[in-house]
Scaffold this motif. Structure first.
Motif, PDB file in Angstrom:
ATOM      1  N   PRO A 163      36.123  50.096  32.028  1.00  0.00           N
ATOM      2  CA  PRO A 163      36.176  48.995  31.675  1.00  0.00           C
ATOM      3  C   PRO A 163      38.041  49.205  32.084  1.00  0.00           C
ATOM      4  O   PRO A 163      37.840  48.824  32.328  1.00  0.00           O
ATOM      5  N   PRO A 164      37.729  47.638  33.023  1.00  0.00           N
ATOM      6  CA  PRO A 164      38.708  47.095  33.599  1.00  0.00           C
ATOM      7  C   PRO A 164      39.475  46.821  32.311  1.00  0.00           C
ATOM      8  O   PRO A 164      39.683  45.662  31.645  1.00  0.00           O
ATOM      9  N   ARG A 178      34.378  35.325  34.026  1.00  0.00           N
ATOM     10  CA  ARG A 178      33.684  35.982  34.999  1.00  0.00           C
ATOM     11  C   ARG A 178      33.911  36.117  36.379  1.00  0.00           C
ATOM     12  O   ARG A 178      34.125  34.955  36.760  1.00  0.00           O
ATOM     13  N   ALA A 209      39.317  42.513  38.903  1.00  0.00           N
ATOM     14  CA  ALA A 209      38.327  43.160  38.470  1.00  0.00           C
ATOM     15  C   ALA A 209      38.537  44.564  40.041  1.00  0.00           C
ATOM     16  O   ALA A 209      37.637  44.920  39.988  1.00  0.00           O
ATOM     17  N   THR A 212      40.002  47.682  39.907  1.00  0.00           N
ATOM     18  CA  THR A 212      38.638  48.676  39.239  1.00  0.00           C
ATOM     19  C   THR A 212      37.353  49.158  39.878  1.00  0.00           C
ATOM     20  O   THR A 212      37.031  49.927  39.760  1.00  0.00           O
ATOM     21  N   VAL A 213      36.833  48.408  40.541  1.00  0.00           N
ATOM     22  CA  VAL A 213      35.770  48.581  41.181  1.00  0.00           C
ATOM     23  C   VAL A 213      35.877  49.930  42.263  1.00  0.00           C
ATOM     24  O   VAL A 213      34.962  50.343  42.377  1.00  0.00           O
ATOM     25  N   TRP A 216      35.569  53.172  40.463  1.00  0.00           N
ATOM     26  CA  TRP A 216      34.721  53.803  39.711  1.00  0.00           C
ATOM     27  C   TRP A 216      34.465  54.531  40.593  1.00  0.00           C
ATOM     28  O   TRP A 216      33.755  54.477  41.887  1.00  0.00           O
ATOM     29  N   ILE A 236      32.131  41.345  36.323  1.00  0.00           N
ATOM     30  CA  ILE A 236      33.038  42.186  35.833  1.00  0.00           C
ATOM     31  C   ILE A 236      33.243  40.382  34.521  1.00  0.00           C
ATOM     32  O   ILE A 236      33.660  39.273  34.995  1.00  0.00           O
ATOM     33  N   ASP A 237      33.325  40.816  33.752  1.00  0.00           N
ATOM     34  CA  ASP A 237      33.583  40.050  33.117  1.00  0.00           C
ATOM     35  C   ASP A 237      34.761  40.403  31.839  1.00  0.00           C
ATOM     36  O   ASP A 237      35.062  41.335  31.141  1.00  0.00           O
TER      37      ASP A 237
END
Length: 241
Positions: A163-164, A178, A209, A212-213, A216, A236-237
């Motif tokens: 997770p971020p 979000r 966010a 982070t993506v 992945w 992303i929440d």
């Protein structure tokens, strides 16, 4: 004698009764008859005899003389006159319709004779040409069905994407929300580009966010079962607990 006894006022005076008994009986009878006549004349003159006769009239004679009142019979009401039938007014006699007088008919004028026209020659008969059936062109083939497209995904368990991380400053300031990130995934499952499509309202959360993506791993997208590079959106929440 009976009348004299019934009316004592008509008896002879006492001197007649005191006459000596030695008078002859015949003289006494004559005197009695004379006295009766005198009394009868006197009674007729005074109306006493009539009153006595009225008193002596038997009741039966009076009842026979008096007629009993007969019951009054009322006459029957006259019968109503028969209804008079309403007289219908006599129908007016139809007036005679004057018959039209025949008018003299004029003799028809002789019609001029039409010129004799010779018959026209028969028209030539056209023979129809044989009709050749033309086959319809074949219908075009149906277009092929569009290939099935499978979008990339990062939710596979075997990818083990972390997770971020939550920025510490954002936690202290209470920032949360979000972020929707648009990512371009290559055919080998790696992200080459990423951009924010919808912000959370905080710059720090948006930058975390995107970073982070990009780190992945993804299941690449496929078209008709063949891996292909394509775009995908990932939410992303950031939620404080």
């Amino acid at each position: 004698m009976t009348f004299a006894r019934a009316n004592p006022a008509l008896n002879f005076p006492a001197p007649l009764d005191a006459m000596p008994r030695r008078l002859n009986r015949r003289v006494a009878i004559v005197l009695a008859v004379l006295g009766l006549h005198v009394a009868a004349v006197w009674a007729l003159q005074s109306g006493l005899l009539r009153r006595a006769m009225d008193m002596v009239i038997p009741v039966q004679v009076l009842t026979e003389m008096i007629e009993l009142p007969q019951p009054v019979v009322e006459p029957a009401p006259p019968a109503p006159p028969p209804p008079v039938a309403a007289r219908t007014p006599p129908k007016p006699k139809p007036r005679p319709i004057p018959q039209p007088q025949p008018q003299p008919v004029a003799a028809p004028e002789p019609m001029p004779l039409a010129p004799v026209v010779p018959p026209a020659p028969p028209a030539p008969v056209s023979i129809p040409e044989p009709v050749v059936a033309v086959a319809a062109p074949p219908a075009p083939p149906a277009p092929p069905a569009p290939p099935r497209i499978e979008l990339p995904t990062s939710n596979a368990d075997y990818l083990k994407n972390p997770p971020p991380p939550y920025p510490p400053l954002s936690k202290r300031l209470g920032e949360q929300g979000r972020v929707v990130v648009r990512i371009f995934i290559q055919a080998d499952g790696t992200a080459s580009r990423a951009e924010v499509k919808r912000s959370s309202g905080f710059e720090r959360l948006d930058q975390v966010a995107v970073q982070t993506v990009l780190r992945w791993r993804y299941v690449p997208g496929k078209r008709a079962g063949v891996p292909e590079a394509m775009w995908v959106e990932a939410p992303i929440d950031f939620v404080l607990k």
